[in-house]
Design a protein around this motif. Structure first.
Motif, PDB file in Angstrom:
ATOM      1  N   SER A  83       1.041  13.207  -1.670  1.00 43.26           N
ATOM      2  CA  SER A  83       1.365  11.892  -2.635  1.00 43.26           C
ATOM      3  C   SER A  83      -0.184  11.907  -3.224  1.00 43.26           C
ATOM      4  CB  SER A  83       0.041  11.520  -1.016  1.00 43.26           C
ATOM      5  OG  SER A  83       0.602  10.086  -1.851  1.00 43.26           O
ATOM      6  N   SER A  84       1.023  11.222  -4.707  1.00 45.35           N
ATOM      7  CA  SER A  84      -0.475  11.016  -5.917  1.00 45.35           C
ATOM      8  C   SER A  84      -0.981   9.867  -5.384  1.00 45.35           C
ATOM      9  CB  SER A  84       0.603  10.674  -6.334  1.00 45.35           C
ATOM     10  OG  SER A  84       1.877   9.308  -6.529  1.00 45.35           O
ATOM     11  N   GLY A  85      -1.347   8.428  -4.395  1.00 43.24           N
ATOM     12  CA  GLY A  85      -1.706   7.478  -4.750  1.00 43.24           C
ATOM     13  C   GLY A  85      -1.422   6.654  -6.081  1.00 43.24           C
ATOM     14  N   ASN A  86      -0.034   7.342  -6.754  1.00 39.40           N
ATOM     15  CA  ASN A  86      -0.430   6.166  -7.552  1.00 39.40           C
ATOM     16  C   ASN A  86       1.337   5.258  -6.418  1.00 39.40           C
ATOM     17  OD1 ASN A  86      -2.067   6.679  -9.337  1.00 39.40           O
ATOM     18  ND2 ASN A  86      -0.953   8.378 -10.037  1.00 39.40           N
ATOM     19  N   VAL A  87       1.255   4.143  -6.135  1.00 40.83           N
ATOM     20  CA  VAL A  87       1.979   3.228  -5.664  1.00 40.83           C
ATOM     21  C   VAL A  87       2.462   2.434  -6.318  1.00 40.83           C
ATOM     22  CG1 VAL A  87       2.801   2.088  -3.899  1.00 40.83           C
ATOM     23  CG2 VAL A  87       1.447   3.970  -3.515  1.00 40.83           C
ATOM     24  N   THR A  96       7.367 -16.776   2.658  1.00 43.58           N
ATOM     25  CA  THR A  96       6.752 -16.833   2.549  1.00 43.58           C
ATOM     26  C   THR A  96       7.372 -17.709   4.167  1.00 43.58           C
ATOM     27  OG1 THR A  96       5.973 -18.057   0.651  1.00 43.58           O
ATOM     28  CG2 THR A  96       5.410 -19.824   2.075  1.00 43.58           C
ATOM     29  N   GLY A  97       7.079 -17.946   5.170  1.00 43.15           N
ATOM     30  CA  GLY A  97       7.214 -19.207   6.496  1.00 43.15           C
ATOM     31  C   GLY A  97       7.897 -17.725   7.372  1.00 43.15           C
ATOM     32  N   ARG A  98       8.375 -16.659   6.572  1.00 39.51           N
ATOM     33  CA  ARG A  98       9.591 -15.787   6.801  1.00 39.51           C
ATOM     34  C   ARG A  98       8.337 -14.700   8.351  1.00 39.51           C
ATOM     35  NH1 ARG A  98      13.892 -15.153   5.398  1.00 39.51           N
ATOM     36  NH2 ARG A  98      15.259 -14.356   6.529  1.00 39.51           N
ATOM     37  N   SER A  99       9.747 -14.726   9.885  1.00 43.25           N
ATOM     38  CA  SER A  99       8.492 -13.334  10.567  1.00 43.25           C
ATOM     39  C   SER A  99       9.560 -12.032   9.545  1.00 43.25           C
ATOM     40  CB  SER A  99       9.388 -13.672  11.633  1.00 43.25           C
ATOM     41  OG  SER A  99       8.386 -14.712  11.838  1.00 43.25           O
ATOM     42  N   VAL A 100       7.926 -11.916   9.216  1.00 40.21           N
ATOM     43  CA  VAL A 100       8.645 -10.161   8.659  1.00 40.21           C
ATOM     44  C   VAL A 100       8.219  -8.881   9.339  1.00 40.21           C
ATOM     45  CG1 VAL A 100       8.082  -8.736   6.163  1.00 40.21           C
ATOM     46  CG2 VAL A 100       8.006 -11.655   6.160  1.00 40.21           C
ATOM     47  N   LEU A 101       9.279  -8.274   9.033  1.00 38.31           N
ATOM     48  CA  LEU A 101       9.399  -7.315   9.538  1.00 38.31           C
ATOM     49  C   LEU A 101       9.399  -5.486   8.871  1.00 38.31           C
ATOM     50  CD1 LEU A 101       8.426  -4.824  12.003  1.00 38.31           C
ATOM     51  CD2 LEU A 101      10.984  -4.813  13.021  1.00 38.31           C
ATOM     52  N   ILE A 102       8.257  -4.819   8.244  1.00 37.10           N
ATOM     53  CA  ILE A 102       8.478  -3.736   7.055  1.00 37.10           C
ATOM     54  C   ILE A 102       9.327  -2.546   7.894  1.00 37.10           C
ATOM     55  CG2 ILE A 102       7.442  -2.164   5.724  1.00 37.10           C
ATOM     56  CD1 ILE A 102       5.295  -4.734   5.893  1.00 37.10           C
ATOM     57  N   VAL A 103      10.185  -2.134   7.325  1.00 39.71           N
ATOM     58  CA  VAL A 103      10.779  -0.763   7.865  1.00 39.71           C
ATOM     59  C   VAL A 103      10.513   0.387   7.144  1.00 39.71           C
ATOM     60  CG1 VAL A 103      13.056   0.027   8.607  1.00 39.71           C
ATOM     61  CG2 VAL A 103      12.580  -2.252   8.491  1.00 39.71           C
ATOM     62  N   GLU A 104       9.753   1.305   7.232  1.00 38.35           N
ATOM     63  CA  GLU A 104       9.292   2.291   5.813  1.00 38.35           C
ATOM     64  C   GLU A 104       9.862   4.459   7.298  1.00 38.35           C
ATOM     65  OE1 GLU A 104       9.074   3.845   4.012  1.00 38.35           O
ATOM     66  OE2 GLU A 104       6.623   3.011   3.069  1.00 38.35           O
ATOM     67  N   ASP A 105       9.619   4.306   7.064  1.00 41.18           N
ATOM     68  CA  ASP A 105      10.292   5.579   6.628  1.00 41.18           C
ATOM     69  C   ASP A 105       9.327   6.581   7.273  1.00 41.18           C
ATOM     70  OD1 ASP A 105       9.285   6.461   4.421  1.00 41.18           O
ATOM     71  OD2 ASP A 105      10.914   8.072   3.976  1.00 41.18           O
ATOM     72  N   ILE A 106       8.548   6.966   6.255  1.00 40.01           N
ATOM     73  CA  ILE A 106       7.348   8.113   6.875  1.00 40.01           C
ATOM     74  C   ILE A 106       5.818   7.123   6.233  1.00 40.01           C
ATOM     75  CG2 ILE A 106       5.564  10.013   6.878  1.00 40.01           C
ATOM     76  CD1 ILE A 106       8.726  11.535   5.898  1.00 40.01           C
ATOM     77  N   ILE A 107       4.954   6.711   7.729  1.00 37.86           N
ATOM     78  CA  ILE A 107       3.234   6.059   6.999  1.00 37.86           C
ATOM     79  C   ILE A 107       2.945   8.024   7.436  1.00 37.86           C
ATOM     80  CG2 ILE A 107       2.096   5.062   7.765  1.00 37.86           C
ATOM     81  CD1 ILE A 107       3.865   3.017   9.069  1.00 37.86           C
ATOM     82  N   ASP A 108       2.371   8.345   6.512  1.00 33.12           N
ATOM     83  CA  ASP A 108       1.271   9.240   5.685  1.00 33.12           C
ATOM     84  C   ASP A 108      -0.342   9.090   5.336  1.00 33.12           C
ATOM     85  OD1 ASP A 108       1.454  12.627   5.553  1.00 33.12           O
ATOM     86  OD2 ASP A 108       1.954  12.233   3.336  1.00 33.12           O
ATOM     87  N   THR A 109      -0.469   8.679   3.910  1.00 38.45           N
ATOM     88  CA  THR A 109      -1.622   9.071   4.473  1.00 38.45           C
ATOM     89  C   THR A 109      -2.383   7.378   5.280  1.00 38.45           C
ATOM     90  OG1 THR A 109      -1.649   8.031   2.016  1.00 38.45           O
ATOM     91  CG2 THR A 109      -1.990  10.565   2.031  1.00 38.45           C
TER      92      THR A 109
END
Ligand code: IMP
Ligand code: MG
Length: 183
Positions: A83-87, A96-109
């Protein structure tokens, strides 16, 4: 590191059947937890491109409450395996006002997810959840509160099922560990 001059072997880690079984369970849990969601304000899945696109497509089809989907782009690896640390995050979303669910492949650092949540919170969602197919807790440097995890995996480099090494291997139906040995 490029693919040229290396011999890459992929050691099977999680089969396609196991992935699909687990995703069904995750979809059930999400549908239960968001059981009061109405069609007027559906659950918003925000998919982190590119790695999560296959997972999100399968997950969305197991969710039984009204939901919509949008996408953000985050990349922290370029063509390396560290991971380069540059995202870089680009998005133009109505949150705004939405119920949000973030869908990601991998959580690493955890750096990518920390930056994504920090940005989304400024857009005042009604709620913000995190769903990841894979969690590598041994690599964590930045705290992340994960709501839904598919599998906990060792701190190795994983490919397949949408997840790449330098854009390769996304098409594999299962997950494996990439070993790069000098040719
Ligand atoms: P973090 O910012 O270190 O948590 O990195 C998370 C991002 O890096 C994820 O969105 C993945 O796209 C990518 N990533 C982390 N680990 C791997 C891996 O083992 N294989 C491929 N991509 C990975
Ligand atoms: Mg990613």
């Amino acid at each position: 590191m490029s693919l040229e001059g290396t011999f890459n072997t992929i050691v099977p880690l999680i089969s396609a059947d196991e992935i699909h079984r687990r995703i069904k369970e995750m979809g059930k849990a999400i549908s239960n937890d968001y059981g009061t969601i109405t069609p007027e304000n559906p659950l918003l899945l925000i998919v982190v491109l590119k790695g999560a696109f296959i997972f999100a497509a399968d997950l969305m089809r197991t969710i039984t409450v009204p939901c919509t989907v949008d996408f953000i782009f985050a990349s922290s690896y370029g063509s390396g395996t560290q991971s380069s640390g540059n995202v870089a995050i680009r998005h133009k979303l109505i949150v705004t006002g939405r119920s949000v669910l973030i869908v990601e492949d991998i959580i690493d650092t955890g750096l990518t997810m920390q930056q994504i949540t920090a940005e989304l919170i400024t857009m005042k969602p009604a709620s913000l959840g995190i769903c990841t197919l894979l969690d590598k807790p041994d690599a964590r440097k930045h705290h992340v509160d994960i709501d839904y995890t598919g599998f906990i995996v060792p701190n190795t480099f994983i490919v397949g099922y949408g997840i790449d090494y330098d854009e390769h291997y996304r098409e594999l139906p299962s997950l494996g560990v990439l070993n790069s040995d000098p040719a």
